[in-house]
Structures are given as C-alpha cells and as structure tokens.
Design a protein around this motif. Structure first.
Motif, PDB file in Angstrom:
ATOM      1  N   ARG A  91       1.096  -1.545  -0.165  1.00 16.05           N
ATOM      2  CA  ARG A  91       0.361   0.201   0.329  1.00 16.05           C
ATOM      3  C   ARG A  91       1.052   1.126  -0.210  1.00 16.05           C
ATOM      4  NH1 ARG A  91      -3.632   3.525   3.668  1.00 16.05           N
ATOM      5  NH2 ARG A  91      -2.155   2.837   5.514  1.00 16.05           N
ATOM      6  N   PRO A  92       1.666   1.670  -0.899  1.00 17.95           N
ATOM      7  CA  PRO A  92       2.793   2.718  -1.325  1.00 17.95           C
ATOM      8  C   PRO A  92       1.226   4.260  -1.350  1.00 17.95           C
ATOM      9  CG  PRO A  92       1.886   1.888  -3.185  1.00 17.95           C
ATOM     10  CD  PRO A  92       0.856   0.678  -2.826  1.00 17.95           C
ATOM     11  N   GLY A  93       2.278   5.499  -0.488  1.00 20.93           N
ATOM     12  CA  GLY A  93       1.377   6.742   0.154  1.00 20.93           C
ATOM     13  C   GLY A  93       2.878   8.105   0.018  1.00 20.93           C
ATOM     14  N   THR A  94       1.971   8.871   0.037  1.00 18.27           N
ATOM     15  CA  THR A  94       3.191   9.896  -0.749  1.00 18.27           C
ATOM     16  C   THR A  94       4.022  10.372   0.641  1.00 18.27           C
ATOM     17  OG1 THR A  94       1.727  10.735  -2.070  1.00 18.27           O
ATOM     18  CG2 THR A  94       4.079  11.895  -1.119  1.00 18.27           C
ATOM     19  N   ASP A  95       5.391   9.768   0.420  1.00 14.21           N
ATOM     20  CA  ASP A  95       5.950  10.148   1.433  1.00 14.21           C
ATOM     21  C   ASP A  95       5.910  11.588   2.283  1.00 14.21           C
ATOM     22  OD1 ASP A  95       8.293  11.428   3.320  1.00 14.21           O
ATOM     23  OD2 ASP A  95      10.052   9.642   1.838  1.00 14.21           O
ATOM     24  N   PRO A  96       5.577  11.884   3.598  1.00 13.45           N
ATOM     25  CA  PRO A  96       5.033  13.516   3.990  1.00 13.45           C
ATOM     26  C   PRO A  96       6.486  14.209   3.814  1.00 13.45           C
ATOM     27  CG  PRO A  96       5.725  11.639   5.709  1.00 13.45           C
ATOM     28  CD  PRO A  96       5.375  11.260   4.732  1.00 13.45           C
ATOM     29  N   ARG A  97       8.589  13.440   3.850  1.00 19.93           N
ATOM     30  CA  ARG A  97       9.254  14.873   3.511  1.00 19.93           C
ATOM     31  C   ARG A  97       9.172  15.019   2.350  1.00 19.93           C
ATOM     32  NH1 ARG A  97      12.701  10.309   5.919  1.00 19.93           N
ATOM     33  NH2 ARG A  97      11.681   8.605   4.711  1.00 19.93           N
ATOM     34  N   ASP A  98       8.739  14.320   0.885  1.00 11.61           N
ATOM     35  CA  ASP A  98       9.195  14.724  -0.354  1.00 11.61           C
ATOM     36  C   ASP A  98       7.867  14.366  -1.290  1.00 11.61           C
ATOM     37  OD1 ASP A  98       9.593  14.862  -2.647  1.00 11.61           O
ATOM     38  OD2 ASP A  98      12.278  13.560  -2.793  1.00 11.61           O
ATOM     39  N   PRO A  99       7.083  15.278  -1.927  1.00 11.30           N
ATOM     40  CA  PRO A  99       5.940  14.404  -2.106  1.00 11.30           C
ATOM     41  C   PRO A  99       6.842  14.117  -3.914  1.00 11.30           C
ATOM     42  CG  PRO A  99       6.316  17.154  -2.327  1.00 11.30           C
ATOM     43  CD  PRO A  99       7.021  16.410  -1.611  1.00 11.30           C
ATOM     44  N   ARG A 100       7.711  14.017  -4.242  1.00  9.36           N
ATOM     45  CA  ARG A 100       8.444  13.131  -5.448  1.00  9.36           C
ATOM     46  C   ARG A 100       8.658  11.711  -4.739  1.00  9.36           C
ATOM     47  NH1 ARG A 100      11.684  16.860  -9.250  1.00  9.36           N
ATOM     48  NH2 ARG A 100      10.681  14.886 -10.717  1.00  9.36           N
TER      49      ARG A 100
END
Length: 368
Positions: free
Chosen positions: A220-229
């Motif tokens: 279940r992948p999601g956006t890294d809060p430290r880097d949206p890329r």
C-alpha cells in the motif's frame, strides 16, 4: 482459448528503432487508448484506438511517448533502461514498475570459451530497474488521457531512489530474501506484473517459483510526507501500528506475500477484473511455454497473507507461444461485450510484424 482476431499496434520510427514494438512487456486500457511499455527503454507509450464502421477496434496508432525522467527522478538518470514490466491504472493514477531484477550477461555467438565463461560469471545491477512510479492521469486538451508531473495537489512520485525499493523491503523476508542476489533468469527476483485495486498494489513475480508456488506481493504505497516526489510503503492495516515487515499479513505489516499454486509457472502479468485477478502465467526460466490465463476469484477481498491452492484458481485457457518467440507478456481487459483481453507479446514472430512497422496483438474471449 481461441484468438478471435488480431489488431495492429503501430509505432513511430523512433520507437521502432529502439525496438519497443518487439519488446512489449506491459499493457493497460484507458478508454479509447492503450498504455504500453517495452522493457528496453525508460518510457511508456500511449496508443489510440482505430475503429471500423461498426465501432469495433481494428488497431491502435497515434503513438505518444512519455519519458519517465520527465516526470520522476530516476536513480541512474534518463538514459538507462528501466525494464518496465507492468502497468496499472486506478483512482486517477497510472503505475509503472520495473523488473527489480539482476541480469547475468549472455554468451554471444562466436565468442571464445574464455570470454563466454567470463560473461556467464558477470552479474549486473541496473538501478533504474528498481523503481515503482505513480503518475497523475488527466484528460488532455485532445480529450485523451495523459500523464503529468503535477495536477493540483497530486504529484508524480517514485519508490526506489535510495535503498528504499521493493527489494529493499524484502531483505529480511524468510521466503524471498535468499533470491535477492540471484539473476532473474536463474530463478531470482523478477517482477513482471502489477495490478491496482483501491489503495493496494498487487505485484506478480515471474521468479522465484518456490517448489511450484508462484509469489505475489501486496503493498500500500503512499506519498512520503518529507518529499511529495517520493513514495513510501504504508502499513497494510492502515492503523499506523507496528511497522514490521515479515509479510505474514498482520495489520501493521508493510507488505504481504501470497503464494499461488500455478503448477510450477511464474506470473507474467496481472490484470484486475472486478474483485478478481486475471493472472498471465508462464515459465520462470528462459523457456517458451506453457502460457495460461488463470482467474483468482475474490483476490481483492483477501485480508491476510494467503496460500492459494490450485483448486481455488480457475484456469481459463492456454495462449499460443512460439519457439524462441511470441512470448505473451501483457494482458488488458477491453471495453467490449463479454470478457475480452488484449494480449501483447515480447519477441514477436515474423508473422506478427506488419509491413508498416507495426506489431499484431491478440484479442481473446475469456469464459465467464
């Protein structure tokens, strides 16, 4: 299964020179279009349907090429191939995944025994193969689907930039860790399929095959809060609890492994069909066949790591394969009456190559 008809996929000169049309490894339908990828570049391609007078698809052309490096950072830069082996589409995103495999160098015809032995002892890692990319889908000005770098609050993102690839996640897995250092054609790790359902990704492995059982990994992948890329794996239970990663299906695990009894075959592609998964199966090693389509009913409702015996899998039929060619590598459900899938082939036989530089894909009807 009977091939009802063949449709031509037409590519531009640059893609034909790169061999994309003869190295197709992934396909997914998106309205009037197909997203396809070859395993020798770091691009994905969009083709648009050509219809006859009755509205039936007779082929696809109007190729548009998207360079992954224009949308997400790549660990080895834009020029190294990404070996894209799977495409998935859900919830306004297009997903692309590399093989995550090591490769052993091939022996070349006419080489001396010493050079041949040296090549067989050489194992190569290409970092762009170890990516999972999530790309925002939008409707372009021409009314066709397109992928972009940003769309409002949605940003193209990637997993696999710095020791955070899927194989890094598996480094302590009791079943798969021993295969991480083995090349793909030696029954090592080799991702060849991906399907999306809700916020989950199902990732199919051509290898390893463990005593006849094929492996599917759920994340279940999601956006890294430290880097949206960048992406990061989220706990499958969604409760933010224990971040253990033993793959046994506990709520806090970052992945699950499912084992499917495919009779010794590996997974060559995955395609969702409602709550079911269609599984394209084939040999894990450097062999031609057999090649089959199997249905795993209710796969998306599985809420724990699974052992799926052959009796819980429905073999829908066999696909054709050649002698050193016509390797089925991608399937996509079409928006046509009944259940029909489009099948694309790597290493197509000469009979599949058209005078206009295109390649023929098969349309196959599946039993309900």
């Amino acid at each position: 299964m009977i091939v009802e008809r063949r449709v031509e996929l037409r590519f531009g000169a640059e893609s034909r020179e790169a061999g994309t049309h003869t190295n197709l490894s992934a396909v997914r339908q998106d309205g009037r279009c197909l997203w396809v990828a070859g395993d020798e570049t770091a691009t994905i391609e969009r083709l648009t349907a050509v219809l006859d007078g009755d509205g039936r698809v007779t082929g696809y052309d109007g190729q548009a090429t998207v360079a992954l490096a224009d949308l997400v950072p790549l660990p080895a830069g834009p020029d190294e191939e990404a070996d894209i082996e799977g495409l998935a589409r859900a919830n306004g995103w297009l997903w692309a995944i590399g093989s995550h495999s090591l490769k052993r160098k091939k022996v070349k015809p006419g080489q001396s025994a010493a050079k041949a032995r040296k090549r067989l002892a050489t194992v190569v890692r290409e970092d762009n193969r170890f990516i999972l990319a999530r790309l925002p889908l939008v409707t372009g000005e021409d009314g066709l689907p397109a992928v972009v770098r940003e769309d409002g609050g949605r940003t193209a993102a990637v997993l696999g930039l710095d020791k955070d690839s899927l194989t890094d996640l598996l480094e302590d897995d009791p079943h798969l860790a021993p295969f991480l250092g083995i090349p793909s054609k030696d029954n090592g790790i080799d991702i060849e399929g991906i399907a999306a359902h809700g916020d989950r990704l199902y990732i199919g492995l051509r290898g390893p095959v463990l005593r006849g059982w094929a492996v599917l990994v759920e994340i279940r992948p999601g956006t890294d809060p430290r880097d949206p890329r960048r992406l990061r794996p989220l706990p499958l239970g969604g409760d933010g609890g224990d971040d253990g990663d033993d793959g046994d299906g506990d709520g806090g695990d970052l992945y699950r492994t499912h084992f499917l009894d495919l009779g010794g075959l590996g997974i060559r592609d995955l395609c969702p069909h409602g709550d079911d998964l269609l599984v394209l199966t084939g040999p894990s090693m450097d062999l031609d066949g057999p090649v089959r389509v199997v249905r795993w009913r209710g796969a998306a409702r599985a809420d724990a790591a699974g052992i799926v015996p052959a009796g819980e899998l429905e073999t829908l039929g066999d696909l054709p394969y050649g002698d050193g060619d016509d390797h089925a590598e991608g399937i996509a459900v079409l928006d046509e009456p009944g259940t029909r899938v489009l099948v694309v082939y790597d290493s197509p036989s000469p009979a599949r190559l058209t005078a206009g530089g295109g390649v023929l894909a098969d349309v196959v009807a599946l039993p309900e």
